[in-house]
Design a protein around this motif. Structure first.
Motif, PDB file in Angstrom:
ATOM      1  N   ASP A 197      -3.446  24.484  -5.127  1.00 15.29           N
ATOM      2  CA  ASP A 197      -3.003  23.528  -4.115  1.00 15.29           C
ATOM      3  C   ASP A 197      -4.131  22.881  -3.352  1.00 15.29           C
ATOM      4  OD1 ASP A 197      -1.292  22.098  -2.521  1.00 15.29           O
ATOM      5  OD2 ASP A 197      -1.214  23.631  -1.021  1.00 15.29           O
ATOM      6  N   GLU A 198      -5.189  22.505  -4.030  1.00 14.27           N
ATOM      7  CA  GLU A 198      -6.382  22.050  -3.339  1.00 14.27           C
ATOM      8  C   GLU A 198      -6.629  22.952  -2.135  1.00 14.27           C
ATOM      9  OE1 GLU A 198      -7.249  20.346  -6.018  1.00 14.27           O
ATOM     10  OE2 GLU A 198      -8.291  18.975  -4.695  1.00 14.27           O
ATOM     11  N   SER A 199      -6.394  24.222  -2.308  1.00 12.79           N
ATOM     12  CA  SER A 199      -6.633  25.273  -1.318  1.00 12.79           C
ATOM     13  C   SER A 199      -5.763  25.163  -0.082  1.00 12.79           C
ATOM     14  CB  SER A 199      -8.113  25.293  -0.921  1.00 12.79           C
ATOM     15  OG  SER A 199      -8.921  25.494  -2.047  1.00 12.79           O
ATOM     16  N   VAL A 231       7.334   9.632  14.424  1.00  8.53           N
ATOM     17  CA  VAL A 231       6.873   8.930  13.223  1.00  8.53           C
ATOM     18  C   VAL A 231       7.004   9.881  12.043  1.00  8.53           C
ATOM     19  CG1 VAL A 231       4.979   7.741  12.067  1.00  8.53           C
ATOM     20  CG2 VAL A 231       5.240   7.545  14.554  1.00  8.53           C
ATOM     21  N   GLY A 232       7.636   9.426  10.960  1.00  5.76           N
ATOM     22  CA  GLY A 232       7.781  10.223   9.754  1.00  5.76           C
ATOM     23  C   GLY A 232       7.249   9.488   8.542  1.00  5.76           C
ATOM     24  N   GLY A 233       6.848  10.226   7.521  1.00  5.72           N
ATOM     25  CA  GLY A 233       6.332   9.590   6.326  1.00  5.72           C
ATOM     26  C   GLY A 233       6.191  10.555   5.161  1.00  5.72           C
ATOM     27  N   PHE A 234       5.812   9.994   4.010  1.00  2.00           N
ATOM     28  CA  PHE A 234       5.623  10.749   2.779  1.00  2.00           C
ATOM     29  C   PHE A 234       4.231  10.480   2.224  1.00  2.00           C
ATOM     30  CE2 PHE A 234      10.155  10.190   3.173  1.00  2.00           C
ATOM     31  CZ  PHE A 234      10.690  11.396   2.758  1.00  2.00           C
ATOM     32  N   THR A 235       3.635  11.501   1.607  1.00  2.44           N
ATOM     33  CA  THR A 235       2.331  11.371   0.957  1.00  2.44           C
ATOM     34  C   THR A 235       2.455  11.595  -0.535  1.00  2.44           C
ATOM     35  OG1 THR A 235       1.217  12.248   2.926  1.00  2.44           O
ATOM     36  CG2 THR A 235      -0.040  12.211   0.874  1.00  2.44           C
ATOM     37  N   TYR A 236       1.867  10.675  -1.320  1.00  2.00           N
ATOM     38  CA  TYR A 236       1.717  10.886  -2.759  1.00  2.00           C
ATOM     39  C   TYR A 236       0.243  11.126  -3.041  1.00  2.00           C
ATOM     40  CZ  TYR A 236       1.610  10.236  -7.792  1.00  2.00           C
ATOM     41  OH  TYR A 236       1.416  10.432  -9.138  1.00  2.00           O
ATOM     42  N   ASN A 237      -0.056  12.239  -3.677  1.00  2.00           N
ATOM     43  CA  ASN A 237      -1.432  12.614  -3.996  1.00  2.00           C
ATOM     44  C   ASN A 237      -1.753  12.331  -5.457  1.00  2.00           C
ATOM     45  OD1 ASN A 237      -2.308  14.243  -1.453  1.00  2.00           O
ATOM     46  ND2 ASN A 237      -0.272  15.027  -1.970  1.00  2.00           N
ATOM     47  N   PHE A 238      -2.864  11.692  -5.707  1.00  2.00           N
ATOM     48  CA  PHE A 238      -3.329  11.479  -7.068  1.00  2.00           C
ATOM     49  C   PHE A 238      -4.077  12.718  -7.555  1.00  2.00           C
ATOM     50  CE2 PHE A 238      -2.725   7.304  -5.261  1.00  2.00           C
ATOM     51  CZ  PHE A 238      -2.120   6.595  -6.295  1.00  2.00           C
ATOM     52  N   LYS A 239      -4.244  12.820  -8.856  1.00  2.00           N
ATOM     53  CA  LYS A 239      -4.869  14.000  -9.442  1.00  2.00           C
ATOM     54  C   LYS A 239      -6.347  14.067  -9.082  1.00  2.00           C
ATOM     55  CE  LYS A 239      -3.779  15.277 -13.627  1.00  2.00           C
ATOM     56  NZ  LYS A 239      -3.688  15.352 -15.110  1.00  2.00           N
ATOM     57  N   THR A 277     -10.888  18.961 -10.758  1.00  2.00           N
ATOM     58  CA  THR A 277     -10.181  20.231 -10.904  1.00  2.00           C
ATOM     59  C   THR A 277      -8.944  20.144 -11.785  1.00  2.00           C
ATOM     60  OG1 THR A 277      -8.832  19.794  -8.956  1.00  2.00           O
ATOM     61  CG2 THR A 277     -10.936  20.925  -8.600  1.00  2.00           C
ATOM     62  N   GLN A 278      -8.531  18.892 -12.150  1.00  2.00           N
ATOM     63  CA  GLN A 278      -7.291  18.671 -12.896  1.00  2.00           C
ATOM     64  C   GLN A 278      -6.092  19.262 -12.144  1.00  2.00           C
ATOM     65  OE1 GLN A 278      -7.056  16.677 -15.794  1.00  2.00           O
ATOM     66  NE2 GLN A 278      -9.069  16.231 -14.937  1.00  2.00           N
ATOM     67  N   TYR A 279      -6.132  19.160 -10.830  1.00  2.00           N
ATOM     68  CA  TYR A 279      -5.084  19.684  -9.960  1.00  2.00           C
ATOM     69  C   TYR A 279      -4.471  18.522  -9.196  1.00  2.00           C
ATOM     70  CZ  TYR A 279      -2.691  23.045  -6.973  1.00  2.00           C
ATOM     71  OH  TYR A 279      -1.738  23.792  -6.346  1.00  2.00           O
ATOM     72  N   GLN A 280      -3.144  18.548  -9.037  1.00  2.00           N
ATOM     73  CA  GLN A 280      -2.468  17.486  -8.304  1.00  2.00           C
ATOM     74  C   GLN A 280      -1.495  18.091  -7.304  1.00  2.00           C
ATOM     75  OE1 GLN A 280      -0.523  14.542 -10.723  1.00  2.00           O
ATOM     76  NE2 GLN A 280      -0.075  13.195  -8.991  1.00  2.00           N
TER      77      GLN A 280
END
Length: 356
Positions: free
Chosen positions: A36-38, A231-239, A243-246
């Motif tokens: 989880d990216e730590s 304030v609310g929102g969503f995050t999309y994380n790129f790979k 580490t080949q982790y997303q």
């Protein structure tokens, strides 16, 4: 900044250092899944707070924030850090009894321009945040690694620190006003140009891009001095290509409530809730979906004052964290100074350029 200062969430990563033969044994396997990216998200909770959706005075503004955090974690999260730097493969059984401690001291600079010409009937502001500072972390405890009938156990400590620059965080906001009701939408993200290495425990960059968007509302009655923002929102994380982790998709809510005691001073509360809503991709099997969660709440005080023909603003706020899962928790404080164009009238203390 028109509504907030972006805070780097990558304040805690850790450097590979040996915990004796156990680490040496598992480091012989180069192909791994990472954790989880730590337990660190792009979104740092607390980024928005009071008056987040109120329109601002057009023109240039500059905000500076000193940010300090101190957090700790046990169990899977500390294990995730060990997996990241220790290169623990899926075919090794691992038992970790570890404690993670981390601190960061950061300075953030955020120039923002607010346009006078309406866009879609609202007020557009565009800014970018850069940061400089120091991050440090340690892991203490016991690690046992076993391959078949062979096992080795070591106790010890590993640590790391770094002083450098972080990623860049651009942001655009669009705000509308209807009397005491204010509405906003925002779009922000991460440009991964900061100091980062997948083999370090401490980083100031996150090693991957991210995009985040959402909306907010502020109720502000200048006559009574009452204010509430959410304030609310969503995050999309790129790979993360190193580490080949997303990371999975994150949902977050920040809020602030305040009462003006005079035209210059207000006090109140701030808080946040953060919940990862989809699993990570590429995590080590012992970690499962590794979804993160944390809640935080604390006090705030703000002071507005003239600086020549400009408006100055000081704000101090702090959060105590609880109900965390797969994420470090502790406390953090923000000290903000901003300077922005003065409002046309000398009326109620309404418009300031930051919410930190």
């Amino acid at each position: 900044m028109a509504s907030s200062i972006i805070e780097p969430k990558s304040f805690i990563r850790l450097l590979p250092s040996s915990i004796g033969i156990a680490i040496l044994a598992v480091s012989l396997f180069p192909e791994i899944s990472h954790a989880d990216e730590s337990g660190v998200s792009y979104w740092l909770p607390g980024r928005f707070s009071s008056l987040a959706a109120t329109p601002q005075v057009p023109g240039w503004s500059m905000a500076e924030v000193y940010y300090h955090t101190s957090v700790s974690a046990f169990g899977n999260l500390a294990a995730a850090r060990e997996i990241q730097v220790g290169r623990i493969p899926a075919n090794i059984n691992v038992d970790l009894n570890l404690r993670l401690n981390a601190q960061a001291d950061l300075v953030l600079l955020n120039p923002t321009y607010t346009f006078a010409t309406p866009v879609l009937g609202g007020q557009l502001a565009i800014g970018v945040t850069g940061l400089f500072g120091r991050s440090a972390a340690t892991i203490d405890g016991t690690l046992t690694a076993a391959v078949g009938p062979f096992a080795v156990t070591r106790m010890g400590s590993i640590g790391d620190s770094i002083t450098s620059v972080g990623d860049l965080y651009p942001q655009a906001t669009l705000k509308w006003n209807a009397g005491v009701h204010n509405f906003m939408t925002y779009l922000t993200g991460d440009i991964p140009v900061g100091a980062y290495s997948p083999t370090r425990l401490a980083n100031l960059g996150i090693g991957h891009a991210a995009i985040d968007g959402g909306g907010g509302y502020t109720y502000f009655n200048p006559q009574a001095g009452h204010e509430f923002s959410v304030v609310g929102g969503f995050t999309y994380n790129f790979k993360n290509q190193d580490t080949q982790y997303q990371n999975g998709i994150d949902f977050h809510v920040d809020w602030g409530a305040s009462q003006f005691l005079s035209k210059q001073i207000f006090v109140g509360l701030v808080g946040y809730a953060y919940q990862q809503i989809t699993d990570d991709f590429g995590q080590h099997p012992i970690l499962g979906g590794f979804r993160s969660r944390v809640l935080g709440v604390g006090p705030q005080i703000g002071y507005l004052f003239p600086v020549g023909d400009m408006q100055g603003y000081l704000n101090l706020k702090g959060y105590g964290e609880f109900a965390n899962e797969n994420r470090p928790a502790g406390w953090n404080t923000w000290l903000t100074f901003s300077i922005s164009p003065m409002a046309p009238s000398a009326g109620a203390p309404i418009r300031r350029m930051v919410t930190k």
